[in-house]
Design a protein around this motif. Structure first.
Motif: not given
Length: 476
Positions: A35-42, A53-55, A61-64
């Protein structure tokens, strides 16, 4: 009925409870990291690669999240099951309210007893299939009534293979809820055999995978879109390269112009691609023998990259050659090229240097349009020629261009280049380094040797743009 579906069996911690807790902790740490990486690379998601990349991040995250909830169910033991007596009257057992943000309502279980016609559903399954808790659970014959028409054969085949051939069930089908919403359900199950090996019942775990499949479709669609864009880009790049190679003179070593006569120019040129981009730019060099033994020399740069720019560059070279063959002076050629760019459907800017060399007097007449001036090297020193007036091509309608004359001497070397040769961040220092090659030029035997010297010094430099260099050496 399998023990794990028993309605009156008390919840118990499964074996390896501590291991499950450790897995839950690891899953949650990994989820936080993703989640942190996703926010940084959004980013803004405006391009296909960003959306892809966002998908992928969302899908991970959904699978986790699913894994976290499923491990929680494994730790907490099986949920209660509402049972239906043989009379067909369901027990008034309401499904448990899912925790805030929980995925528990997306996993349910069921058993169909073939001997007693008893059907048992967990409370979660009512929510998954859009059934009210007070209604009777559906029999295997009634279950297809919830399923989309095109998916019913798949469900019937899975159930038949399980009941008749004893195969495990592992497949998906789509259902339609009372409000018209479609939902994708993944069903896993197996037959329960009696003592003589006959199928006594069938149990199954059903999972709502609608969000997961939507995320996967998003990933697939964005990946396909990105691949299409890359294919288009590769095709355009190949076309631009082929167009550039067809237009730029395919010199392999030095060229002498004019072909007949005692006074000649020894010519060599080279194209240097950008070190930071794979796209083809609009840089060009050209040399043409004109009627009467004169020689046309030119270099230029059309702004932009790709097929459109390469075709525009080809148009400019063709127009420049055509006007030069009519005997037009360099200043007039620049004026007409400016009008040509100004009249194009797609506005463009360009810079250029155009030179006409008269070998009988060794006179060089030249004009420029917002372009670096030619460099003259003589007796081991170099300097830039004083440039006549001239703005960028396509910048101003009706612009006028001046021209200048310079008399060359035997052994002089003229270097024309586009501005990508010297990195912009190098500024005046880069230009001084280019002039500093004068002693090496003085000792060179041919124009091609001089071009090799330039490439050795500037070819490995990190350039943001393409570049061309053209060297003309007065032989006699």
């Amino acid at each position: 009925m399998p023990p794990h579906l028993s309605a009156d069996r008390p919840a118990a911690q499964p074996p390896g409870h501590g291991t499950v807790e450790a897995l839950i902790s690891q899953t949650r740490r990994l989820r936080g990291d993703v989640d942190a990486v996703r926010r940084d690379a959004q980013g803004d998601g405006s391009d296909a690669e960003g959306r892809w990349q966002r998908a992928l991040y969302d899908l991970a995250l959904h699978q986790l999240n699913d894994l976290d909830e499923h491990l929680g169910q494994l730790r907490d033991g099986p949920p209660p099951v509402s049972a239906e007596p043989a009379t067909g009257s369901p027990l008034p057992v309401a499904p448990p309210a899912p925790r805030s943000g929980s995925l528990l309502s997306r996993v349910g279980s069921a058993e169909w007893n073939l001997l007693t016609d008893e059907v048992t559903w967990s409370g979660e399954l009512y929510g998954i299939l859009g059934r009210a808790p007070a209604t009777a659970p559906l029999t295997l014959d009634e279950l297809p009534s919830l399923v989309l028409d095109e998916d019913r054969p798949r469900l019937s085949s899975m159930v038949t293979d399980c009941l008749v051939d004893g195969k495990r069930i592992d497949g998906e089908f789509r259902i339609v809820l009372p409000d018209g919403q479609a939902r994708t359900v993944h069903m896993m199950g197996e037959p329960v055999l009696d003592a003589d090996g006959s199928t006594a019942s069938m149990w199954a775990v059903l999972r709502d995978v609608s969000e997961l499949r939507r995320s996967q479709r998003t990933v697939s669609e964005t990946r396909d879109s990105l691949q299409r864009q890359r294919h288009v880009a590769q095709t355009e790049h190949r076309l631009a390269v082929e167009l550039q190679e067809a237009v730029l003179p395919p010199w392999r070593g030095s060229l002498r112009l004019p072909h007949q006569g005692p006074q000649t120019l020894d010519l060599a040129a080279h194209y240097l691609p950008s070190s930071t981009s794979t796209l083809i730019g609009g840089d060009w060099y050209d040399a043409l023998e004109l009627p009467g033994g004169q020689t046309l020399l030119s270099v230029g740069d059309l702004t932009g990259h790709g097929v459109t720019v390469a075709s525009g560059m080809a148009m400019l070279i063709g127009a420049l050659r055509g006007m030069a063959l009519t005997g037009s002076e360099p200043s007039h050629i620049m004026t007409w090229l400016n009008q040509l760019l100004d009249a194009t459907v797609q506005p463009a800017l360009g810079s250029a240097v155009c030179c006409r060399y008269r070998p009988e007097t060794r006179t060089l007449t030249w004009a420029q349009a917002g372009h670096p001036a030619p460099l003259l090297f003589r007796d081991g020193t170099g300097c830039a020629l004083t440039a006549p007036d001239g703005v960028l091509l396509g910048a101003t309608s009706g612009a006028a261009y001046g021209q200048a004359d310079v008399t060359l001497e035997q052994g002089d070397l003229l270097l024309l280049h586009t501005d990508g040769l010297v990195p912009r961040r190098g500024g005046a220092a880069g230009a001084r380094n280019l002039l500093g090659l004068a002693p090496r030029f003085d000792g060179a035997r041919t124009a091609q040797d001089c071009v090799r010297t330039v490439v050795e010094e500037f070819g490995e430099t990190e350039r943001e743009d393409d570049a061309c260099v053209l060297v003309a050496r007065v032989v006699s």
